[in-house]
Motif scaffolding. Structure first.
Motif, PDB file in Angstrom:
ATOM      1  N   ASN A  66       0.833  -1.207   0.000  1.00  0.00           N
ATOM      2  CA  ASN A  66       0.000   0.000   0.000  1.00  0.00           C
ATOM      3  C   ASN A  66       0.866   1.256   0.000  1.00  0.00           C
ATOM      4  O   ASN A  66       0.642   2.187  -0.795  1.00  0.00           O
ATOM      5  CB  ASN A  66      -0.902  -0.006   1.233  1.00  0.00           C
ATOM      6  N   ARG A  86      -3.693  -2.996  -5.849  1.00  0.00           N
ATOM      7  CA  ARG A  86      -4.386  -4.263  -6.133  1.00  0.00           C
ATOM      8  C   ARG A  86      -3.649  -5.445  -5.483  1.00  0.00           C
ATOM      9  O   ARG A  86      -4.271  -6.373  -4.980  1.00  0.00           O
ATOM     10  CB  ARG A  86      -4.536  -4.464  -7.634  1.00  0.00           C
ATOM     11  N   ILE A  89      -4.514  -5.532  -1.818  1.00  0.00           N
ATOM     12  CA  ILE A  89      -5.850  -6.086  -1.566  1.00  0.00           C
ATOM     13  C   ILE A  89      -5.858  -7.594  -1.758  1.00  0.00           C
ATOM     14  O   ILE A  89      -6.520  -8.323  -1.006  1.00  0.00           O
ATOM     15  CB  ILE A  89      -6.883  -5.405  -2.486  1.00  0.00           C
ATOM     16  N   LYS A  93      -7.751  -9.364   1.662  1.00  0.00           N
ATOM     17  CA  LYS A  93      -9.012  -8.993   1.011  1.00  0.00           C
ATOM     18  C   LYS A  93      -9.868  -8.041   1.858  1.00  0.00           C
ATOM     19  O   LYS A  93     -10.826  -7.468   1.364  1.00  0.00           O
ATOM     20  CB  LYS A  93      -9.800 -10.247   0.657  1.00  0.00           C
ATOM     21  N   SER A  96      -9.089  -2.298   3.977  1.00  0.00           N
ATOM     22  CA  SER A  96      -9.882  -1.145   3.543  1.00  0.00           C
ATOM     23  C   SER A  96      -9.020   0.034   3.099  1.00  0.00           C
ATOM     24  O   SER A  96      -9.406   0.775   2.186  1.00  0.00           O
ATOM     25  CB  SER A  96     -10.830  -0.711   4.662  1.00  0.00           C
ATOM     26  N   LYS A  99      -8.142  -0.473  -0.446  1.00  0.00           N
ATOM     27  CA  LYS A  99      -9.310  -0.261  -1.312  1.00  0.00           C
ATOM     28  C   LYS A  99      -9.588   1.220  -1.493  1.00  0.00           C
ATOM     29  O   LYS A  99      -9.923   1.685  -2.596  1.00  0.00           O
ATOM     30  CB  LYS A  99     -10.534  -0.972  -0.716  1.00  0.00           C
ATOM     31  N   ASN A 100      -9.458   1.972  -0.418  1.00  0.00           N
ATOM     32  CA  ASN A 100      -9.657   3.418  -0.490  1.00  0.00           C
ATOM     33  C   ASN A 100      -8.653   4.063  -1.438  1.00  0.00           C
ATOM     34  O   ASN A 100      -9.006   4.926  -2.261  1.00  0.00           O
ATOM     35  CB  ASN A 100      -9.501   4.017   0.911  1.00  0.00           C
ATOM     36  N   TRP A 118     -15.580   0.009  -5.076  1.00  0.00           N
ATOM     37  CA  TRP A 118     -14.612  -0.266  -4.007  1.00  0.00           C
ATOM     38  C   TRP A 118     -14.954   0.531  -2.751  1.00  0.00           C
ATOM     39  O   TRP A 118     -14.855   0.024  -1.634  1.00  0.00           O
ATOM     40  CB  TRP A 118     -13.193   0.073  -4.475  1.00  0.00           C
ATOM     41  N   GLN A 121     -17.538  -0.942  -0.534  1.00  0.00           N
ATOM     42  CA  GLN A 121     -17.002  -1.999   0.341  1.00  0.00           C
ATOM     43  C   GLN A 121     -16.365  -1.385   1.589  1.00  0.00           C
ATOM     44  O   GLN A 121     -16.556  -1.880   2.699  1.00  0.00           O
ATOM     45  CB  GLN A 121     -15.957  -2.824  -0.412  1.00  0.00           C
ATOM     46  N   VAL A 122     -15.600  -0.307   1.399  1.00  0.00           N
ATOM     47  CA  VAL A 122     -14.939   0.336   2.533  1.00  0.00           C
ATOM     48  C   VAL A 122     -15.966   0.929   3.487  1.00  0.00           C
ATOM     49  O   VAL A 122     -15.840   0.817   4.713  1.00  0.00           O
ATOM     50  CB  VAL A 122     -13.960   1.430   2.053  1.00  0.00           C
ATOM     51  N   THR A 134     -13.055   7.927   3.001  1.00  0.00           N
ATOM     52  CA  THR A 134     -14.029   7.301   2.106  1.00  0.00           C
ATOM     53  C   THR A 134     -15.027   8.333   1.611  1.00  0.00           C
ATOM     54  O   THR A 134     -15.383   8.355   0.424  1.00  0.00           O
ATOM     55  CB  THR A 134     -14.772   6.168   2.846  1.00  0.00           C
TER      56      THR A 134
END
Length: 250
Positions: A66, A86, A89, A93, A96, A99-100, A118, A121-122, A134
């Motif tokens: 990240n 990616r 993640i 999985k 968060s 994903k953000n 995405w 999901q967060v 988010t």
């Protein structure tokens, strides 16, 4: 007897592997900490070097991947940043933060609908500690899609969580400008200028000038444009700012 000896040797080898693995993780953590420190200080080449070392020692660590994605992002390497987020993640999985950040680079590439999937999901992760991120990203996504009412809703929610949010205040001000709420836009963008000074983010200066220009307050618009040209002589807004100053002189 031979089988017992083989089992003992294999056992010793496994212990040795575990020791090496632990050492690698410790080295990775050290380089991650150093690299993250450099990243926060804006020393991007050094940050990249340290985070790449961390990745070599622990290539499946989602936090390393990240932060490496962030290092690519701030250097303008959008595709490389997307790939690292990616990977982060895939490594976790439920990650968060990754994903953000993936959503952010997708918005940068005008892929806002994918970004929103995405972000949904967060938003559903009640353990995530930075919900304002988010909300800002959702606001940006809707802004880029031209859905300014939705953008206003999410950006306002972000600012209710953390008022002094540079990017959130900037996009909220721009959203108000698009909605022709000019006085509010100028006020919010002036606040964003102060919030963003430490980040060296000049965009609120330009859009504050735009707001004042639309309000007919020429002196305030000129002051913002002159501040932009003085403090950010290499800004992407230089040509536009000079053009606006010429209009103000007429």
């Amino acid at each position: 007897m031979k089988n017992i000896i083989i089992m003992i040797v294999l056992g010793s080898l496994c212990v040795g592997c575990q020791t090496i693995k632990k050492q690698d993780k410790e080295r990775a953590l050290l380089h991650l900490q150093i690299g993250t420190g450099y990243l926060s200080q804006g020393q991007y080449p050094r940050a990249m070097a340290e985070l790449l070392k961390a990745e070599r020692y622990d290539p499946k660590n989602p936090l390393i991947l990240n932060n490496l994605g962030l290092a690519y992002f701030v250097r303008g390497k959008i595709k490389e940043a997307e790939a690292k987020f990616r990977e982060a993640i895939r490594a976790d999985k439920k990650f968060s933060e990754g994903k953000n950040n993936l959503a952010r680079v997708l918005i940068e590439q005008k892929r806002s609908e994918e970004a929103l999937r995405w972000l949904d999901q967060v938003e559903g992760d009640l353990t995530y500690q930075f919900p304002e991120k988010t909300m800002v990203n959702k606001g940006m996504a809707y802004f880029e899609m031209g859905q300014f009412q939705k953008a206003e809703h999410f950006l306002l929610r972000a600012l209710e969580i953390r008022r002094q949010n540079c990017v959130g205040a900037h996009y909220y001000g721009r959203t108000l400008l698009e909605l022709k709420k000019l006085s509010q836009s100028a006020e919010v963008l002036d606040q964003a200028i102060e919030y963003c000074r430490g980040s060296h983010f000049e965009d609120p200066l330009f859009y504050s000038a735009m707001s004042y220009f639309s309000l007919g307050e020429k002196e305030k618009s000129r002051a913002r444009l002159e501040e932009l040209l003085k403090d950010y002589p290499q800004s992407k807004y230089v040509a536009k700012a000079k053009g606006m100053l010429e209009l103000l002189e007429q």
